[in-house]
Design an enzyme around this catalytic site. Structure first.
Site, PDB file in Angstrom:
ATOM      1  N   LYS A 163      15.161  -4.410   3.538  1.00 23.33           N
ATOM      2  CA  LYS A 163      14.871  -4.146   4.910  1.00 23.33           C
ATOM      3  C   LYS A 163      16.185  -4.717   5.828  1.00 23.33           C
ATOM      4  O   LYS A 163      16.644  -3.861   6.616  1.00 23.33           O
ATOM      5  CB  LYS A 163      13.728  -4.590   5.306  1.00 23.33           C
ATOM      6  CG  LYS A 163      12.485  -3.953   5.085  1.00 23.33           C
ATOM      7  CD  LYS A 163      11.057  -4.630   5.165  1.00 23.33           C
ATOM      8  CE  LYS A 163       9.825  -3.890   4.508  1.00 23.33           C
ATOM      9  NZ  LYS A 163       8.725  -4.709   4.652  1.00 23.33           N
ATOM     10  N   GLN A 167       6.759 -10.441   7.274  1.00 20.72           N
ATOM     11  CA  GLN A 167       6.544  -9.835   5.803  1.00 20.72           C
ATOM     12  C   GLN A 167       5.059 -10.366   5.254  1.00 20.72           C
ATOM     13  O   GLN A 167       4.845 -11.855   5.123  1.00 20.72           O
ATOM     14  CB  GLN A 167       7.617 -10.392   5.038  1.00 20.72           C
ATOM     15  CG  GLN A 167       7.599  -9.851   3.437  1.00 20.72           C
ATOM     16  CD  GLN A 167       7.602  -8.425   3.490  1.00 20.72           C
ATOM     17  OE1 GLN A 167       8.301  -7.638   4.188  1.00 20.72           O
ATOM     18  NE2 GLN A 167       6.865  -7.734   2.560  1.00 20.72           N
ATOM     19  N   ASP A 204       5.690  -3.009  12.859  1.00 18.21           N
ATOM     20  CA  ASP A 204       5.064  -2.447  11.613  1.00 18.21           C
ATOM     21  C   ASP A 204       3.635  -1.832  12.118  1.00 18.21           C
ATOM     22  O   ASP A 204       3.232  -1.236  11.048  1.00 18.21           O
ATOM     23  CB  ASP A 204       4.635  -3.643  10.614  1.00 18.21           C
ATOM     24  CG  ASP A 204       5.392  -3.937   9.689  1.00 18.21           C
ATOM     25  OD1 ASP A 204       5.859  -3.111   9.226  1.00 18.21           O
ATOM     26  OD2 ASP A 204       5.562  -5.182   9.130  1.00 18.21           O
TER      27      ASP A 204
END
Ligand code: NDP
Length: 288
Positions: free
Chosen positions: A53, A97, A120
């Site tokens: 990412k 994460q 997200d």
């Protein structure tokens, strides 16, 4: 034989156009969009995802701010870092994460991220906005699934769609997006009776279970569009999806491969979310 939906090619196309949009954002605002990335602990798969990412950010011109906490980090330490990034004007999106080490409670940490920096799209405010049709940040993998279907020219309006999996990260939001596209949506999960029969009704099938090839090729409705979200690593190191690819691709009209289908799209949509978050942030500043 199904047409293969090439997620890698689509993601490349998206990244190219994003790079141009990021450059013009940076020119107009005097700074690039920024993504704050939090990696807690030493899970090797998470470290690889984070690295991918961050590399993708770099290539697109988005700044990534890498923050790492140790495996034994406390809830307070992660909260403090989230608070710091919430208040940092250079950070337009925050990525925590997952999964987190066992001593940490993920839910309150997700809830602590400012909804307008929730790249997200996992915060309940954003999940709620999605369900009432006012999306801000939408989870990246579901966005990638819908993008691939549209890009392939699959008709969603009026289609019978079946989603296997009801997680907050994939199953539920992808079902909401399909509903918004005008599909008739069935959500299946571990308690669903006669899964094969339900899967067989799908014009559009989204598989997000996490069980190697559990969806048999001969369940697939001939001509269906199949999006396989699953990433399952086998003992020999190979990676397969949730759908039995060989037999399914003989029946389906369209199918995503694993790897090279949904995976690259998730990263591309994270970049897109970060840019769009940054644009909204600057607009709000102008209005304030
Ligand atoms: P979760 O484990 O959170 O959810 C799995 C879902 O599958 C649950 O709703 C569960 O049902 C359901 N399920 C489990 N067993 C069965 C069964 N036998 N029959 C029907 N349904 C079943 O997983 P995620 O949603 O986070 O991820 C799903 C997969 O997608 C994983 O392989 C993951 O690695 C992959 N993934 C890939 C991404 C990408 O970028 N390509 C991004 C995110 C995830 P119940 O709720 O009843 O337990």
């Amino acid at each position: 034989m199904a047409q293969i939906i090439d997620g890698k090619a689509r993601a490349k196309e998206l990244r190219k156009s994003l790079k141009e949009r990021v450059a013009s954002f940076a020119e107009q605002n005097g700074r690039a969009p920024g993504l704050g990335v939090i990696l807690v602990g030493a899970d090797p798969a998470s470290a690889v995802y984070v690295r991918n990412k961050e590399r993708a950010c770099e290539k697109t011109g988005i700044r990534s701010f890498h923050h790492e906490l140790p495996q034994d980090a406390t809830q307070q330490q992660v909260e403090d870092l989230i608070d710091q990034l919430n208040g940092d004007p250079d950070v337009h999106g925050i990525l925590l994460q997952l999964p987190l080490p066992a001593q940490l409670d993920a839910q309150p940490l997700i809830f602590r991220i400012r909804p307008d920096k929730d790249a997200d799209g996992f915060h309940p405010v954003n999940a709620g906005r999605l369900s009432v049709g006012q999306p801000t940040f939408v989870p990246c993998t579901p966005l990638g699934c819908i993008d691939l279907l549209r890009w392939s020219g699959v008709t969603l309006q009026g289609a019978d769609a079946v989603v296997v999996g009801r997680s907050n990260i994939v199953g539920k939001p992808v079902a909401q997006l399909l509903l918004a596209e005008g599909a008739t949506v069935t959500i299946c999960h571990s308690k669903t009776r006669d899964l094969a029969e339900k899967v067989g009704t799908a014009d559009v099938l989204i598989a997000a279970v996490g069980r190697p090839e559990m969806i048999r090729g001969d369940w697939i409705r001939p001509g269906a569009a199949v999006i396989d979200v699953g990433i399952n690593r086998l003992e020999d190191g190979s990676i397969v999806g949730d759908v039995e690819f060989e037999t399914a691709s003989a029946r389906a009209g369209y199918i995503t491969p694993v790897p090279g289908g949904v995976g690259p799209m998730t990263v591309a949509k994270l970049l897109e979310n970060t840019l769009e978050g940054a644009i909204r942030f600057e607009q709000q500043k102008l209005q304030a």
